[in-house]
Design a protein around this motif. Structure first.
Motif, PDB file in Angstrom:
ATOM      1  N   GLY A 133       0.780  -1.317  -0.019  1.00 18.52           N
ATOM      2  CA  GLY A 133      -0.066  -0.175  -0.096  1.00 18.52           C
ATOM      3  C   GLY A 133       0.913   1.458   0.008  1.00 18.52           C
ATOM      4  N   PHE A 134       1.792   1.234   0.635  1.00 17.50           N
ATOM      5  CA  PHE A 134       2.794   2.494   0.844  1.00 17.50           C
ATOM      6  C   PHE A 134       3.555   2.697  -0.502  1.00 17.50           C
ATOM      7  CE2 PHE A 134       7.453   3.777   1.326  1.00 17.50           C
ATOM      8  CZ  PHE A 134       7.054   5.182   1.599  1.00 17.50           C
ATOM      9  N   LEU A 135       3.923   1.620  -1.182  1.00 21.15           N
ATOM     10  CA  LEU A 135       4.546   1.505  -2.503  1.00 21.15           C
ATOM     11  C   LEU A 135       3.737   2.127  -3.471  1.00 21.15           C
ATOM     12  CD1 LEU A 135       6.817  -1.735  -2.482  1.00 21.15           C
ATOM     13  CD2 LEU A 135       7.480   0.575  -2.188  1.00 21.15           C
ATOM     14  N   GLY A 140      -8.834   9.770  -3.693  1.00 25.44           N
ATOM     15  CA  GLY A 140      -8.464   9.598  -2.439  1.00 25.44           C
ATOM     16  C   GLY A 140      -9.262   8.597  -1.460  1.00 25.44           C
ATOM     17  N   VAL A 141     -10.521   8.404  -2.315  1.00 28.69           N
ATOM     18  CA  VAL A 141     -11.566   7.233  -1.561  1.00 28.69           C
ATOM     19  C   VAL A 141     -10.826   6.070  -1.639  1.00 28.69           C
ATOM     20  CG1 VAL A 141     -13.625   6.217  -1.311  1.00 28.69           C
ATOM     21  CG2 VAL A 141     -13.646   8.627  -2.072  1.00 28.69           C
ATOM     22  N   TYR A 142     -10.214   5.620  -2.447  1.00 27.70           N
ATOM     23  CA  TYR A 142      -9.593   4.128  -2.904  1.00 27.70           C
ATOM     24  C   TYR A 142      -8.652   4.046  -1.849  1.00 27.70           C
ATOM     25  CZ  TYR A 142     -11.854   4.688  -7.473  1.00 27.70           C
ATOM     26  OH  TYR A 142     -12.816   4.659  -8.358  1.00 27.70           O
ATOM     27  N   PRO A 143      -7.495   4.604  -1.648  1.00 30.81           N
ATOM     28  CA  PRO A 143      -6.805   4.251  -0.349  1.00 30.81           C
ATOM     29  C   PRO A 143      -7.243   4.351   1.085  1.00 30.81           C
ATOM     30  CG  PRO A 143      -6.154   6.473  -1.317  1.00 30.81           C
ATOM     31  CD  PRO A 143      -6.965   5.870  -2.109  1.00 30.81           C
ATOM     32  N   ILE A 144      -8.160   4.900   1.047  1.00 30.20           N
ATOM     33  CA  ILE A 144      -8.974   4.784   2.430  1.00 30.20           C
ATOM     34  C   ILE A 144      -9.531   3.517   2.580  1.00 30.20           C
ATOM     35  CG2 ILE A 144     -10.933   5.789   3.971  1.00 30.20           C
ATOM     36  CD1 ILE A 144     -10.003   8.400   2.801  1.00 30.20           C
ATOM     37  N   ALA A 145     -10.210   3.134   1.538  1.00 30.64           N
ATOM     38  CA  ALA A 145     -11.132   1.721   1.591  1.00 30.64           C
ATOM     39  C   ALA A 145     -10.045   0.765   1.520  1.00 30.64           C
ATOM     40  CB  ALA A 145     -11.893   1.656   0.368  1.00 30.64           C
ATOM     41  N   PRO A 168      -9.089  -3.070   6.262  1.00 25.20           N
ATOM     42  CA  PRO A 168      -8.497  -4.431   6.730  1.00 25.20           C
ATOM     43  C   PRO A 168      -7.489  -4.055   7.578  1.00 25.20           C
ATOM     44  CG  PRO A 168      -9.239  -4.883   4.554  1.00 25.20           C
ATOM     45  CD  PRO A 168      -9.106  -3.161   4.742  1.00 25.20           C
ATOM     46  N   MET A 169      -6.642  -3.173   7.567  1.00 29.26           N
ATOM     47  CA  MET A 169      -5.432  -2.999   8.558  1.00 29.26           C
ATOM     48  C   MET A 169      -5.917  -2.327   9.585  1.00 29.26           C
ATOM     49  SD  MET A 169      -3.162  -1.312   5.208  1.00 29.26           S
ATOM     50  CE  MET A 169      -1.861  -0.785   6.467  1.00 29.26           C
ATOM     51  N   ILE A 170      -7.046  -1.538   9.650  1.00 31.42           N
ATOM     52  CA  ILE A 170      -7.400  -1.109  11.061  1.00 31.42           C
ATOM     53  C   ILE A 170      -7.836  -1.954  11.934  1.00 31.42           C
ATOM     54  CG2 ILE A 170      -9.118   0.763  11.880  1.00 31.42           C
ATOM     55  CD1 ILE A 170      -9.227   2.111   9.059  1.00 31.42           C
ATOM     56  N   PRO A 199     -17.821  -7.836   9.064  1.00 31.99           N
ATOM     57  CA  PRO A 199     -18.665  -7.649   7.782  1.00 31.99           C
ATOM     58  C   PRO A 199     -19.165  -6.266   7.421  1.00 31.99           C
ATOM     59  CG  PRO A 199     -19.343  -9.516   9.649  1.00 31.99           C
ATOM     60  CD  PRO A 199     -17.933  -8.915  10.015  1.00 31.99           C
ATOM     61  N   ASP A 200     -19.079  -5.496   8.711  1.00 34.38           N
ATOM     62  CA  ASP A 200     -19.496  -4.025   8.339  1.00 34.38           C
ATOM     63  C   ASP A 200     -18.443  -3.321   7.683  1.00 34.38           C
ATOM     64  OD1 ASP A 200     -21.949  -3.953   9.467  1.00 34.38           O
ATOM     65  OD2 ASP A 200     -21.319  -3.811  11.626  1.00 34.38           O
ATOM     66  N   GLY A 201     -17.135  -3.553   8.028  1.00 30.39           N
ATOM     67  CA  GLY A 201     -15.997  -3.054   7.240  1.00 30.39           C
ATOM     68  C   GLY A 201     -15.924  -3.701   5.880  1.00 30.39           C
ATOM     69  N   PHE A 202     -16.349  -4.771   5.635  1.00 35.31           N
ATOM     70  CA  PHE A 202     -16.452  -5.208   4.235  1.00 35.31           C
ATOM     71  C   PHE A 202     -17.556  -4.520   3.390  1.00 35.31           C
ATOM     72  CE2 PHE A 202     -18.219  -8.299   1.264  1.00 35.31           C
ATOM     73  CZ  PHE A 202     -17.322  -8.657   0.435  1.00 35.31           C
ATOM     74  N   VAL A 203     -18.567  -4.276   3.941  1.00 29.67           N
ATOM     75  CA  VAL A 203     -19.674  -3.931   3.315  1.00 29.67           C
ATOM     76  C   VAL A 203     -19.264  -2.384   3.058  1.00 29.67           C
ATOM     77  CG1 VAL A 203     -21.841  -2.969   3.433  1.00 29.67           C
ATOM     78  CG2 VAL A 203     -21.457  -5.124   4.398  1.00 29.67           C
ATOM     79  N   LEU A 204     -18.617  -1.588   4.086  1.00 28.04           N
ATOM     80  CA  LEU A 204     -18.080  -0.171   3.914  1.00 28.04           C
ATOM     81  C   LEU A 204     -17.090  -0.154   2.718  1.00 28.04           C
ATOM     82  CD1 LEU A 204     -18.724   2.927   4.903  1.00 28.04           C
ATOM     83  CD2 LEU A 204     -16.847   2.226   6.411  1.00 28.04           C
ATOM     84  N   ARG A 205     -16.144  -1.134   2.601  1.00 28.50           N
ATOM     85  CA  ARG A 205     -15.108  -1.215   1.590  1.00 28.50           C
ATOM     86  C   ARG A 205     -15.591  -1.096   0.180  1.00 28.50           C
ATOM     87  NH1 ARG A 205     -12.318  -4.681   3.582  1.00 28.50           N
ATOM     88  NH2 ARG A 205     -12.328  -6.617   2.113  1.00 28.50           N
ATOM     89  N   GLN A 206     -16.600  -2.119   0.069  1.00 25.12           N
ATOM     90  CA  GLN A 206     -17.204  -2.482  -1.212  1.00 25.12           C
ATOM     91  C   GLN A 206     -18.192  -1.153  -1.673  1.00 25.12           C
ATOM     92  OE1 GLN A 206     -16.181  -4.880  -2.923  1.00 25.12           O
ATOM     93  NE2 GLN A 206     -15.131  -5.633  -1.176  1.00 25.12           N
ATOM     94  N   ALA A 207     -18.780  -0.477  -0.646  1.00 25.33           N
ATOM     95  CA  ALA A 207     -19.488   0.690  -0.902  1.00 25.33           C
ATOM     96  C   ALA A 207     -18.581   1.828  -1.479  1.00 25.33           C
ATOM     97  CB  ALA A 207     -20.388   1.162   0.392  1.00 25.33           C
TER      98      ALA A 207
END
Length: 283
Positions: free
Chosen positions: A161-163, A206-211, A215-217, A225-233
């Motif tokens: 992600g950093f690279l 900028g939304v893409y790197p946040i999403a 999983p790292m948070i 599951p909520d994080g998965f849904v939020l990432r797909q959204a």
């Protein structure tokens, strides 16, 4: 063997969570598909020099629609329905393949940059130099992000992600600077829209790197599951805005510049009937 982060952290989805993602994917497919059709049939409404930008925009939306159909089908196979409507959708032996997004981005992000440069109508040498900077950087950004996306290991995801962020920042910097420089050469009627394009590039991308970082948070929310849904959204809504809505903005710029350069592309001018000659016709 690499494993998918979504499969590791999300063994099941509730009926509501599944429906949310399912409907989002359906919304993206419809948005991309019909935007592509609209842009293709609208080519004649802009001057020939801007038509390539519209064709590229339509191709971007068409490629995205195709890959979202693949994601849509894969999602249904990865989380099949339970015995009843309220049952959880347990993960099957079919892994939800987040890699479809990266195949899509590898094709569409360089094309998005090409359509942006095309609608600016810059000098040919300037266009070539700009694309020589932008296209390789965009491809490198996608390629570097992929190993982290398909890994469930925190360190691996963080490293790649950093690279990937390095060419991402460079890309935004070049785009922002070059779009700013082009403002002096653009008609006043489109300057505001181009300024909005600059902001949208920085904000939406900028939304893409946040999403990507969800999983790292970790935690029950971001890692479940909520994080998965939020990432797909996040990915899905950003794709709609960065491809379909962005393509329509490109079309708006092309329409305005076409009308300014040639009155034939002005709807009001074209629809004004020609006055009849009041002189009698000779027998």
């Amino acid at each position: 063997m690499a494993f998918n982060a979504a499969a590791e952290f999300v063994p099941s989805l509730s009926a509501a969570q599944f429906s949310t993602v399912y409907n989002l994917f359906s919304l993206v497919i419809a948005s991309m598909l019909f935007t592509a059709i609209y842009l293709l049939v609208s080519q004649r409404r802009v001057a020939p020099r801007y038509r390539n930008a519209l064709v590229v925009s339509a191709i971007v939306c068409g490629i995205a629609a195709y890959h979202y159909i693949r994601i849509f089908n894969n999602f249904g196979e990865a989380y099949p329905a339970g015995a009843t409507v309220d049952d959880a959708h347990l993960a099957s032996n079919v892994v939800f393949n987040e890699g479809y997004r990266y195949v899509d981005w590898l094709l569409t992000v360089p094309l998005l940059l090409i359509e942006t440069v095309a609608v600016m109508a810059l000098a040919r040498d300037t266009q070539r130099k700009l694309l020589f900077k932008l296209v390789p950087a965009s491809a490198l950004m996608i390629v570097l992000g992929y190993p982290g996306e398909i890994s469930g290991d925190f360190g691996t995801r963080a490293l790649w992600g950093f690279l990937s962020t390095i060419p991402f920042v460079y890309l935004l910097w070049v785009l922002f600077v070059e779009l700013s420089r082009s403002l002096d050469r653009q008609p006043p009627e489109v300057v505001h829209t181009i300024k909005m394009l600059r902001i949208s590039l920085v904000g939406l991308w900028g939304v893409y790197p946040i999403a990507y970082m969800f999983p790292m948070i970790g935690g029950d929310f971001f890692g479940g599951p909520d994080g998965f849904v939020l990432r797909q959204a996040g990915y899905s809504i950003a794709d709609i805005l960065a491809k379909a809505a962005y393509g329509l903005a490109i079309y708006k710029i092309a329409r305005v510049k076409s009308r300014l350069e040639d009155p034939a592309y002005d709807d009001d001018h074209a629809s004004t009937p020609v006055a009849a000659d009041p002189r009698p016709v000779a027998a």
